[in-house]
Every structure is written in structure tokens, then in C-alpha cells.
Design a protein around this motif. Structure first.
Motif, PDB file in Angstrom:
ATOM      1  N   UNK A  15      50.644  37.671  65.241  1.00 51.64           N
ATOM      2  CA  UNK A  15      49.899  37.474  63.987  1.00 51.64           C
ATOM      3  C   UNK A  15      49.673  35.994  63.701  1.00 51.64           C
ATOM      4  N   UNK A  16      50.681  35.164  63.954  1.00 50.25           N
ATOM      5  CA  UNK A  16      50.524  33.716  63.759  1.00 50.25           C
ATOM      6  C   UNK A  16      49.426  33.192  64.687  1.00 50.25           C
ATOM      7  N   UNK A  17      49.445  33.626  65.946  1.00 45.56           N
ATOM      8  CA  UNK A  17      48.421  33.202  66.903  1.00 45.56           C
ATOM      9  C   UNK A  17      47.032  33.625  66.429  1.00 45.56           C
ATOM     10  N   UNK A  18      46.920  34.843  65.893  1.00 44.98           N
ATOM     11  CA  UNK A  18      45.631  35.333  65.405  1.00 44.98           C
ATOM     12  C   UNK A  18      45.121  34.491  64.232  1.00 44.98           C
ATOM     13  N   UNK A  19      46.025  34.074  63.356  1.00 45.37           N
ATOM     14  CA  UNK A  19      45.631  33.216  62.224  1.00 45.37           C
ATOM     15  C   UNK A  19      44.959  31.948  62.729  1.00 45.37           C
TER      16      UNK A  19
END
Length: 173
Positions: A15-19
Motif C-alpha cells: 500500500x505504501x508503494x502504491x501511494x
């Protein structure tokens, strides 16, 4: 990067990478070091361990074993901003000559401008929403200290959120 034994860590890192619109790094110490080298931003979700007797062996537990302070010293270009979503990763040990040793201080001594890390144990289930909120603010261009303060304010009485600190020069992305 994420470590083993934390059910929410892989999802948190994804999720952090997607942000930030990037692909998460997965794997062990060598893959993590390669991803850290020269990175603008690094987010590490793993078990953290402070070794009070020998702070150079303080480590993050990755898929193939520990990533220690010794390992971090192999970085050619340290990440500009590091977020350590790991238990007590912000703690340092004072040694002779009042030298501070630990994970966060190692990143700073290598040239990382800013580290966001926890001074307390980080329950896996609580870390994920906090880290996503923090990274959404970082991606919006807020400086790390401001992003952390707003995330902590939004979390209210959450002890996990209150345990994170921002150390170093306030680096925005």
C-alpha cells in the motif's frame, strides 16, 4: 521492504508503494540494501531489535535473516528519507564518548537527512493505517515532521502513533 512474521507487513509495504506509484522491494538483506542505495524514500516494515550490549548488531529481521547496522554501512548513497515501521527502531544506545549507536542514528550518520522511527513496540495491526496516512501526506509534499504530527493528531490517543519520532533534518520529498 517487509520482514517475516508480521501478517500485515507485506500489505503495508504494498500500500505504501502504491501511494508513491512504485514497485515494492521484496526479499532479503541483499535485495533490501540494493533497493535502499540511492533511494529518495525507504519504508521498512519488519521486526526491530535493539542490541544494547552491541548496538552495531541492532537489526531489522528480513526474510533471510537480520539486516544489521554493519550491513547498512555498505550503502554507497543512503536514502534521503527513511521510515522505520519497526519496534523500537528509533532507540539508540549511548557508548563511550557519548556516541549514539542504533538503526536510526546509523542512517543519519551515513547521510540520510531524516528518519521517522518508533521508540516503542509497534503492533502490526496498528502500524498499517498509520503508515498509509503518513505516506499519503509525504506524497502530497508535506515535510516529514509535519506529516508525522498530522498523522499523530488524527490518531488521537493511539499509543502506537505517539511512539513515532522524526529525527534529523526535516526532509520533504
Amino acid at each position: 521492504a517487509s520482514g517475516p512474521g508480521l501478517p500485515g507487513a507485506a500489505a503495508e509495504v504494498a500500500e505504501v508503494a502504491a501511494v508513491h506509484g512504485v514497485t515494492p522491494a521484496v526479499g532479503g538483506a541483499e535485495e533490501t540494501l540494493a533497493a535502499l542505495d540511492g533511494a529518495r524514500l525507504a519504508h521498512l516494515a519488519a521486526h526491530g531489535r535493539v542490541n544494547a550490549a552491541n548496538p552495531l548488531f541492532s537489526a531489522l529481521q528480513l526474510a533471510d535473516g537480520p539486516l544489521t547496522v554493519y550491513d547498512l554501512e555498505r550503502l554507497r548513497i543512503p536514502p534521503r528519507l527513511v521510515v522505520l515501521a519497526a519496534c523500537e527502531s528509533g532507540r539508540s544506545v549511548v557508548r563511550a564518548g557519548d556516541e549514539l549507536l542504533g538503526l536510526s542514528t546509523t542512517f543519519l550518520s551515513l547521510g540520510t537527512r531524516c528518519v521517522v522511527a518508533s521508540m516503542v513496540p509497534v503492533p502490526d495491526a496498528h502500524a498499517r493505517p498509520l503508515m498509509i496516512a503518513l505516506h499519503e501526506r509525504l506524497a502530497a509534499g508535506l515535510p516529514a515532521a509535519t506529516a508525522l504530527a498530522l498523522t499523530q493528531e488524527e490518531a488521537g490517543d493511539d499509543v502506537t502513533a505517539a511512539g513515532f519520532v522524526c529525527i534529523g533534518a526535516d526532509a520533504g520529498l
